[in-house]
Design an enzyme around this catalytic site. Structure first.
Site, PDB file in Angstrom:
ATOM      1  N   LYS C  77     -22.261  43.299  22.485  1.00  0.00           N
ATOM      2  CA  LYS C  77     -22.264  42.269  23.529  1.00  0.00           C
ATOM      3  C   LYS C  77     -23.066  42.735  24.644  1.00  0.00           C
ATOM      4  CE  LYS C  77     -19.562  38.781  26.160  1.00  0.00           C
ATOM      5  NZ  LYS C  77     -18.143  38.457  26.473  1.00  0.00           N
ATOM      6  N   SER C 152     -17.129  33.497  25.835  1.00  0.00           N
ATOM      7  CA  SER C 152     -18.317  33.857  26.031  1.00  0.00           C
ATOM      8  C   SER C 152     -19.064  34.950  24.944  1.00  0.00           C
ATOM      9  CB  SER C 152     -18.473  34.757  27.433  1.00  0.00           C
ATOM     10  OG  SER C 152     -17.667  36.090  27.291  1.00  0.00           O
ATOM     11  N   SER C 176     -12.589  35.154  25.797  1.00  0.00           N
ATOM     12  CA  SER C 176     -14.015  35.333  25.294  1.00  0.00           C
ATOM     13  C   SER C 176     -14.186  36.243  24.065  1.00  0.00           C
ATOM     14  CB  SER C 176     -14.890  36.046  26.430  1.00  0.00           C
ATOM     15  OG  SER C 176     -15.087  34.835  27.531  1.00  0.00           O
TER      16      SER C 176
END
Lengths: 95, 479, 489
Positions: C77, C152, C176
């Site tokens: 990420k 997210s 997330s």
């Protein structure tokens, strides 16, 4: 009590965010909605409850007083917007 | 109705660690700009603080020395404000749970003992340095100092004059140096002070509005700035104005204070517990361990010097106030049975004079305690006079030879050979018969003249006390 | 080549020499190049670096110095700092930021010889539940590109789901990892707070953020969790509690295990069809021998308000470092220092981030701290106590991961609160610091539904076992949004 435009401006100043006049009412409106929403917390009595700042109630871990870092100025300043002679530059600040 | 000045001091003492409070960067002074600023000190995205163990030990030492409360649990909070030398946009400090609270510090002003309460002492990180004026229209930022450990020591507003404030500050300065928790170097910013100053009419129970005066990096500036600021406030009030609570900067060149623009809107710091740092716990064992090796406070040391050594209170103060000097003095006393007054006199007098002339400190002096003791022993056993000893000290400063070697080599020994002396004395009596008659007739003071003549004859090497004794003996016999 | 459909098969193939890490890495990179334009799951793809790492991994394999994961590709990420590689956190603010250092987990996975394919898309500074707040454009759900992938960690979830990478790291502040895992039909674990180092993970809300693994199956998650987990001296909030052998303990009978069903979680906001899927899954657990009991988590309804106060407060302070001085975006020709700050921050941050910064500044400001921040921390304790109470009776708590399946892009953009409410099942475990797992449990109208299991502190192994045993008897995790045989050439 709803948050006023004046308060929004004060908060924006503390957070160093500028809000254009045309966006002001929408920010004011959204902040008021969010605050009204979080005001639901008032529904519960919390008198005497010790606030929980951290999920694991552990104590601070420490490091020994040893110098472990080497000079990496060049690498760190390679991502800096403006430097001169190893110093970071900003517009003149009046103390 | 007279005006009363009310002062509280906030002292920032840089803790004597090798590395920073939350990173492994060096804290050494004077490095090239930003070469001691690590990822953590620069607040790169994603970095985290890890607390230096040593700062706790040093804070505990102060807590013990001021008889304060040492919190079994204390927490770090974030103080949020924007400033270019504050790289995170917040300073890690302590707010509602400081590590030390409720201590006291005593000092003496003009023979009067005073005690000031210390509200709290908390740990925090220093900011970086903003350099104004080096570049046109720019301020330059050096973050080497960012993250240097500080102990902020906050007094109650109990000081009532600039002079008291300076004495309190000097006592605290002396204490942190004696404890070894701060090097006390004010030029390098290791010991800094902000003063909260207000004024009120003497009988007024309420405190006046205070201003915070910053940039006081010498004892002299503290005194001048407080006096200026108090006078300014009195003038404002007497002219019908009111005092604004604000931060003011002292300008030593103009000897005045002025509003700090950069602090004007920084009143809402939004403190909250730093989620990157867990509560600090200090156990009773930890405190006991530190207490075991805690150096004696200057206050107690002074009392001990007065009681155990009988030195004057002025000397006790000079000796005890400098940790290096007191270590030196005590080393001398440990190595001899000399009179403490003699030792004190020589350290404070001749040795200090030499040290002041050179750039060394007493702990680095070429005259180590053993060597001073060896000189002073020769004074006590009358081998040399005080005047010769002063000469000897000067020679030894630049030489590795021992005191006795130099005495022998330079022939510094006072003449104490009785036979030789008696010859000189007899000759003197012969040379000055009328003076001898005067003495016998009761004018005893004339003896000084005769002793002086013997001293002249022996080029000062005779021991005047011994000459006097011998002459008296002869004169009495011949009456 | 045909891409292997599990990490276990990848490890097997690398060990047997069926394929090299270079071949495998090339295949994944091709697939990203060919298919990601439709999904937008990557912000940065590291072609050269990945191939070089793969080559080195093959060398280690041949000289016997390899570990289990050497040569296995994965994606980070873009919230994790990667030395020499742009690290943006999905923000214009960090568009030019090439990190001079590695996050601890990046370093640990790298030292295992894993091959980083690139950096995945995400909501800006991880603030969002739909991946629509990214400066690099929204991510499209591989199951239906009109829908959001969740957020997210939407880029990581979409990339795993679409078969662009077998594994990805994610971060979870209020759901997330789990919510995008659920929306994209993959598995994701948010470990106990402090289980995985946060050093080098760009902070959103420090007392809630936790990194975790994302993959197709629980077995795959276990492979990735092992090197990620463990104490890090650079993160003093990381825990010294011993880690477990996560891959070695997956098989265990569920007989005698008790799973709690919180009655408050099955309320009106829950989509009926999603509820139906979860009920089926619960039956599956019962069939496997688990004992299901109803429990109560009475403070549940206040978890979202408390979460928004705490996370906004912490982020308002964490994001103060973005000031245009030392790195990142800086406005053009600032006239003074205030101008530098305000324009840099107003230009560099997107709307959602600014909204949260203002909210967070407000709740911490003088006069409001007690009513908001302190109150939220008190509620946080009640939530923690609720769970502590529950875990005296049960091994895990079961719920849907999200109240709905992936929604259409743009649906909640005008109403942040609607968006926030979607996190109603996930935020409580962040507030309490508990580990929680999301696994695929079925479909509603062709979109995947996620099932959440919350465990007690440091009970990741127990959660993984529950998930793995479920996956052994179901095949929801083997429904793939993209055919693994396409696009790899």
């Amino acid at each position: 009590m709803p948050i006023t435009e004046k308060e929004v401006r004060e908060i924006a100043q503390l957070a160093r965010i500028s809000i254009a006049d045309k966006d002001m009412s929408s920010y004011e409106d959204q902040l008021n909605k969010i605050l009204a929403f979080v005001d639901e917390m008032k529904a519960i009595e919390t008198e005497g409850i010790i606030p929980l700042a951290h999920p694991l109630e552990e104590t601070q871990k420490l490091r020994n007083d040893k110098v472990s870092e080497k000079n990496q100025r060049e690498s760190y300043q390679s991502v800096a917007p403006t430097t001169e002679n190893g110093l970071y530059l900003v517009p003149q600040v009046i103390e | 109705m007279s005006w009363e000045i009310v002062i509280g001091l906030e002292v920032h003492a840089q803790l004597a660690t090798s590395s920073k409070i939350f990173s492994g960067s060096s804290t050494e002074y004077g490095a090239k700009a930003n070469t001691q600023a690590s990822a953590v000190d620069l607040a790169l995205p994603g970095v985290l603080p890890v607390l230096n163990k040593r700062v706790l030990d040093l804070a505990i030492m102060l807590g013990l020395a001021i008889d304060g409360e040492i919190a079994s649990e204390s927490i770090f909070s974030r103080k949020n404000y924007f400033y270019p030398d504050s790289p995170k946009g917040y300073q890690i400090s302590q707010y509602d749970k400081p590590i030390i609270s409720k201590g006291q510090l005593k000092f003496v002003n003009n023979g009067e003992e005073k005690m000031i309460n210390i509200t709290r002492a908390h740990l925090e990180e220093d900011a970086g340095k903003s350099l104004h004026g080096e570049f046109e229209r720019s301020t330059a930022i050096d973050l080497n100092r960012s993250g240097t450990p500080l102990l902020e020591i906050v007094s109650e507003p109990e000081l009532r004059s600039a002079q008291d404030a300076v004495l309190y500050l000097k006592e605290l300065h002396c204490l942190v140096r004696t404890l070894g928790i701060c090097d006390g170097n004010m030029q390098e910013g290791s010991f800094r002070c902000d003063a909260n100053v207000s004024v009120r009419k003497s009988e007024d129970p309420e405190l006046g509005t205070r201003t915070e005066v910053k940039n006081l990096n010498s004892f002299r500036f503290v005194e001048k700035a407080i006096n200026y600021e108090a006078a300014r406030q009195i003038r404002v009030i007497e002219e019908g104005g009111t005092i604004k609570q604000e931060t003011r900067l002292y300008d030593p060149e103009k000897n005045e204070t002025r509003t700090m623009r950069s602090k004007e809107d920084a009143h809402d710091y939004r403190y909250f517990p730093d989620p990157d740092l867990l509560p600090i716990t200090i156990t009773a064992e930890h405190i006991t361990r530190i207490a075991k090796d805690l150096p004696e406070t200057p206050w107690n040391k002074r009392l001990r010097y007065l009681k155990d050594y009988g030195v004057s209170s002025e000397d006790a103060e000079i000796l005890a106030n400098s940790p290096e000097t007191s270590v030196y003095f005590e080393a001398c006393m440990k190595k001899s049975t000399l009179s403490p007054k003699l030792v004190a006199n020589w350290i404070i007098g001749e040795l200090s004079a030499l040290i002041n002339k050179s750039s060394v400190t007493i702990s680095k002096s070429p005259i180590v305690p053993e060597r001073l003791v060896s000189i002073l022993k020769r004074i006590e056993d009358a081998t040399i006079s005080g005047k010769t000893a002063k000469h000897l000290l000067g020679v030894m400063w630049n030489s590795r030879s021992s005191a006795d070697q130099i005495i022998a080599h330079e022939g510094l020994s006072q003449v104490s050979d009785n036979e030789f002396l008696e010859k000189v004395i007899t000759q003197t009596f012969t040379d000055f018969p009328s003076q001898v008659q005067e003495y016998k007739a009761g004018k005893l003071k004339i003896l000084g003249f005769l002793v002086g003549h013997v001293m002249k004859k022996t080029k000062g090497k005779a021991n005047p006390a011994m000459v006097k004794v011998l002459m008296e003996k002869h004169l009495r016999q011949s009456i | 080549m045909n891409l292997p459909n599990s990490v276990t098969k990848i490890i097997q193939g690398l060990e047997d020499g069926t394929f090299s890490s270079q071949e495998l890495t090339e295949a994944y990179l091709n697939r990203i190049d060919n298919l990601d334009p439709e999904i937008n799951s990557f912000i940065t793809v590291c072609h050269e670096r990945a191939l070089l790492d793969a080559k080195n991994a093959d060398k280690s394999r041949s000289n016997g110095s390899a570990s289990k994961l050497t040569g296995v590709p994965y994606a980070n990420k873009d919230i994790f700092c990667t030395k020499g590689v742009r690290t943006t956190s999905g923000s214009k603010m960090l568009d030019t930021f090439i990190s001079p250092y590695d996050a601890t987990i990046v370093e640990r996975l790298g030292s295992q010889g894993m091959v980083m394919l690139g950096k995945t898309n995400m909501d800006e500074f991880a603030m969002g539940s739909s991946n629509e707040t990214s400066f690099y454009g929204q991510v499209n759900n591989p199951w239906n590109t009109n829908c959001v992938p969740g957020g997210s960690s939407g880029g990581s979830a979409a990339a795993v789901s679409a078969g662009f990478t077998p594994l990805a790291t994610g971060s979870d502040t209020g759901g997330s990892i789990r919510q995008p895992a659920a929306f994209c039909g993959i598995s994701g674990l948010k470990p106990t707070y402090g289980r995985v180092s946060r050093y080098g993970m760009i902070a959103f809300a420090s007392s809630l953020d936790q990194a975790g693994p994302m993959g197709r199956s629980v077995e795959d998650l276990a492979h990735l969790l092992s090197p990620m987990a463990g104490y890090d001296p650079k993160d003093s909030t990381s825990s010294m509690v011993k880690t477990d052998d996560y891959s070695g303990n997956l098989e265990d009978a569920l007989k005698g295990k008790t799973i709690g069903l919180p009655k408050e979680y099955f309320s009106t906001s829950l989509d009926r069809q999603v509820e139906g899927v979860i009920e089926e899954a619960i039956k599956e657990f019962e069939k496997l021998g688990a004992n299901i009991v109803e429990i109560s988590l009475p403070t549940t309804s206040l978890s979202i308000p408390a979460y928004y106060v705490i996370s906004s407060a912490e982020c308002s302070s964490n994001l103060s470092r973005y000031d245009g001085v030392r790195y990142g975006h800086r406005c053009e020709l600032p006239i003074d220092i205030e101008d530098l700050y305000k324009r840099t921050r107003s230009e560099g941050f997107g709307e959602e981030v600014k909204r949260r910064l203002l909210t967070g500044t407000y709740v911490l400001s003088s006069g409001y701290y007690d009513a908001y921040y302190r109150k939220a921390q008190q509620i946080r304790r009640l939530i923690k106590d609720d769970f502590a109470n529950a875990f005296t009776q049960v091994d895990a708590v079961i719920s849907p991961t999200a109240p709905t399946t992936a929604f259409e892009a743009g649906k909640h953009l005008d109403n942040p609160i609607e968006m926030y409410l979607g996190d109603c099942f996930t935020v409580a475990s962040n507030l309490a610091g508990l580990p929680a797992l999301s696994i695929p449990a079925g479909f509603v109208s062709g979109m995947p539904v996620g099932l959440q299991l919350i465990g007690s502190y440091f009970q990741e192994s127990k959660l993984l076992t529950l998930g793995h045993m479920f996956q052994k008897s179901t095949n929801w995790h083997q429904h793939f949004s993209r055919d693994d045989s396409k696009g790899a050439q």
